[in-house]
Design a protein around this motif. Sequence first.
Motif, PDB file in Angstrom:
ATOM      1  N   LEU A 243       0.731  -1.002  -0.086  1.00 60.36           N
ATOM      2  CA  LEU A 243      -0.198   0.113  -0.047  1.00 60.36           C
ATOM      3  C   LEU A 243       0.589   1.223  -0.029  1.00 60.36           C
ATOM      4  O   LEU A 243       0.631   2.346  -0.719  1.00 60.36           O
ATOM      5  N   GLY A 244       2.159   1.104   0.679  1.00 63.68           N
ATOM      6  CA  GLY A 244       2.930   2.369   0.842  1.00 63.68           C
ATOM      7  C   GLY A 244       3.288   2.744  -0.655  1.00 63.68           C
ATOM      8  O   GLY A 244       3.634   3.862  -0.966  1.00 63.68           O
ATOM      9  N   GLY A 245       3.701   1.667  -1.268  1.00 66.66           N
ATOM     10  CA  GLY A 245       4.149   1.642  -2.648  1.00 66.66           C
ATOM     11  C   GLY A 245       2.990   2.298  -3.882  1.00 66.66           C
ATOM     12  O   GLY A 245       3.467   3.477  -4.392  1.00 66.66           O
ATOM     13  N   VAL A 246       1.995   1.964  -3.703  1.00 65.76           N
ATOM     14  CA  VAL A 246       0.741   2.555  -4.304  1.00 65.76           C
ATOM     15  C   VAL A 246       0.713   4.032  -4.061  1.00 65.76           C
ATOM     16  O   VAL A 246       0.772   4.813  -4.955  1.00 65.76           O
ATOM     17  N   PHE A 247       0.480   4.307  -2.727  1.00 67.16           N
ATOM     18  CA  PHE A 247       0.311   5.895  -2.466  1.00 67.16           C
ATOM     19  C   PHE A 247       1.251   6.474  -2.722  1.00 67.16           C
ATOM     20  O   PHE A 247       1.384   7.799  -2.804  1.00 67.16           O
ATOM     21  N   PHE A 248       2.787   5.978  -2.802  1.00 70.44           N
ATOM     22  CA  PHE A 248       3.854   6.575  -3.167  1.00 70.44           C
ATOM     23  C   PHE A 248       3.700   7.185  -4.532  1.00 70.44           C
ATOM     24  O   PHE A 248       4.266   8.393  -4.951  1.00 70.44           O
ATOM     25  N   ALA A 249       3.482   6.208  -5.336  1.00 67.91           N
ATOM     26  CA  ALA A 249       3.178   6.485  -6.860  1.00 67.91           C
ATOM     27  C   ALA A 249       2.163   7.795  -7.021  1.00 67.91           C
ATOM     28  O   ALA A 249       2.367   8.731  -7.807  1.00 67.91           O
ATOM     29  N   TRP A 250       1.166   7.735  -6.074  1.00 68.09           N
ATOM     30  CA  TRP A 250       0.032   8.566  -6.223  1.00 68.09           C
ATOM     31  C   TRP A 250       0.737   9.943  -5.737  1.00 68.09           C
ATOM     32  O   TRP A 250       0.520  10.984  -6.311  1.00 68.09           O
ATOM     33  N   GLY A 251       1.505  10.030  -4.491  1.00 63.48           N
ATOM     34  CA  GLY A 251       1.982  11.223  -4.132  1.00 63.48           C
ATOM     35  C   GLY A 251       3.007  11.688  -5.054  1.00 63.48           C
ATOM     36  O   GLY A 251       3.021  12.853  -4.998  1.00 63.48           O
ATOM     37  N   VAL A 252       3.690  10.971  -5.726  1.00 64.02           N
ATOM     38  CA  VAL A 252       4.688  11.558  -6.757  1.00 64.02           C
ATOM     39  C   VAL A 252       3.932  12.468  -7.789  1.00 64.02           C
ATOM     40  O   VAL A 252       4.258  13.603  -8.087  1.00 64.02           O
ATOM     41  N   LEU A 253       2.757  11.793  -8.283  1.00 68.47           N
ATOM     42  CA  LEU A 253       1.967  12.772  -9.125  1.00 68.47           C
ATOM     43  C   LEU A 253       1.129  13.835  -8.718  1.00 68.47           C
ATOM     44  O   LEU A 253       1.283  14.694  -9.403  1.00 68.47           O
ATOM     45  N   VAL A 254       0.887  13.662  -7.445  1.00 65.87           N
ATOM     46  CA  VAL A 254       0.091  14.978  -6.581  1.00 65.87           C
ATOM     47  C   VAL A 254       1.238  16.214  -6.733  1.00 65.87           C
ATOM     48  O   VAL A 254       0.949  17.182  -7.300  1.00 65.87           O
ATOM     49  N   ALA A 255       2.421  15.687  -6.549  1.00 67.94           N
ATOM     50  CA  ALA A 255       3.586  16.658  -6.196  1.00 67.94           C
ATOM     51  C   ALA A 255       3.789  17.255  -7.538  1.00 67.94           C
ATOM     52  O   ALA A 255       4.073  18.603  -7.820  1.00 67.94           O
ATOM     53  N   ILE A 256       3.959  16.484  -8.708  1.00 67.04           N
ATOM     54  CA  ILE A 256       4.402  17.122 -10.128  1.00 67.04           C
ATOM     55  C   ILE A 256       3.441  17.771 -10.590  1.00 67.04           C
ATOM     56  O   ILE A 256       3.557  18.793 -11.015  1.00 67.04           O
ATOM     57  N   PHE A 257       2.031  17.464 -10.561  1.00 68.24           N
ATOM     58  CA  PHE A 257       0.988  18.285 -11.147  1.00 68.24           C
ATOM     59  C   PHE A 257       0.733  19.391 -10.462  1.00 68.24           C
ATOM     60  O   PHE A 257       0.214  20.477 -10.762  1.00 68.24           O
ATOM     61  N   ALA A 258       0.843  19.564  -9.107  1.00 69.26           N
ATOM     62  CA  ALA A 258       0.626  20.633  -8.319  1.00 69.26           C
ATOM     63  C   ALA A 258       1.671  21.485  -8.469  1.00 69.26           C
ATOM     64  O   ALA A 258       1.274  22.904  -8.718  1.00 69.26           O
TER      65      ALA A 258
END
Length: 420
Positions: A243-258
């Motif tokens: 789950l940490g890996g899934v939400f890490f990928a999610w967080g990377v996209l959050v940061a890049i697009f923000a």
Amino acid sequence: MTVTAEISPFRQPKAVWAVAFACVISFMGIGLVDPILPALATQLDASHTQVELLFTSYLVVTAVAMLVTGAVSSRIGAKRTLIAGLALIVVFAAAAGAADSIAGIVGFRAGWGLGNALFIATSLAVIVGSASGGFAGAIVLYETALGVGIATGPLLGGLLGDISWRGPFLGVSVLMLIALVATVAFLPPTPAPERRSSLREPLAALKHRSLRTTSVVGLLYNWGFFTLLGYAPFLMGLSALQLGGVFFAWGVLVAIFAVFGAPWLERHFGTARTLTACLVLVAVVLALIGAFPGVRWVVIGAVIASGAFVGLNNTLVTTAVMSISPVPRPVASATYGFVRFIGGGLAPFAAGLLAEHLSVHVPFLLGAVVVLAGAVLLQTVRGDLDGAGETADEAREAAGEVPALAEEAVIARDALARER
């Protein structure tokens, strides 16, 4: 103001690095508990609804505290407010890690939320006041801290949660203690502002239609966002580390697009049009999960993809509020924070109830409808947003085309201008 090639935003005094480190840990808390939600439910014999109260207590207390943080910091100064917030996080994060029941963790998360509200209300203003290289350099540093925190929070939560569900809580406490000691040691005293904020100002600001409407849009969006963030982990059937890996990928996209996507889209298509499209896309993701909650790869793919739209929305909704606000920006920030965090706090708890008593489809489908309602409501202030867009463009040029990720950035810029 522009950032010259000779001045690096990463060549800063120790005081700035101390606060920036604390910012990273604070932003980690956004996704830190996601990987351990299923483990908490299993090991503490708690229902999904009870586990969702970890979000509710944290965010609702943060929301209410947003109404008083301005009054507190205007009376005791930024450094003392910062230290008080950090100390509360250290104490309550450690207490949550030592708790033996879900009720205890929920209660201690509430205290954690109070500390977080005090911290986020002052952290960027302190960085701006202490950083070298001007406002633009400070914002680059702040956004870097935010991006690192959002991306690494779930990964750290997964790594520590794979050892024990207590790990993420105790890890945050230790890291925040380091940040607290560094802040006390390296940050010079900051005087209290000349003007003291009133406790009634944030609520009184809701009488203004444009601010009230965009704040409600933020509430509706956060309802969908925290439904996804809080309940989707139960659908994946993964370990804490996975789950940490899934939400890490999610967080990377959050940061890049923000950081990069939102400013570019706003410049080319405007705030209202871009934000409307993003709200619709968030609704589509929620509807997709609601339609196929039992298909693991659909849920995982939808959650990761949502990071792009979440990053855009987090920046654009904030931009909308601060652009059309008819009241001073610190007041608008408190008002908006109060309204939006109320929605974010109630949504996970409601998702748990709906899934237990009706169907797991319902919370996500409801979230999609709520976010779409926000997109429709946004159209009632579209003219105000388009008019404010020109002012925002001028401000962006004056700041050297450095994007602002949070409303605190705009507030800090205004405060710095007044001091000059």
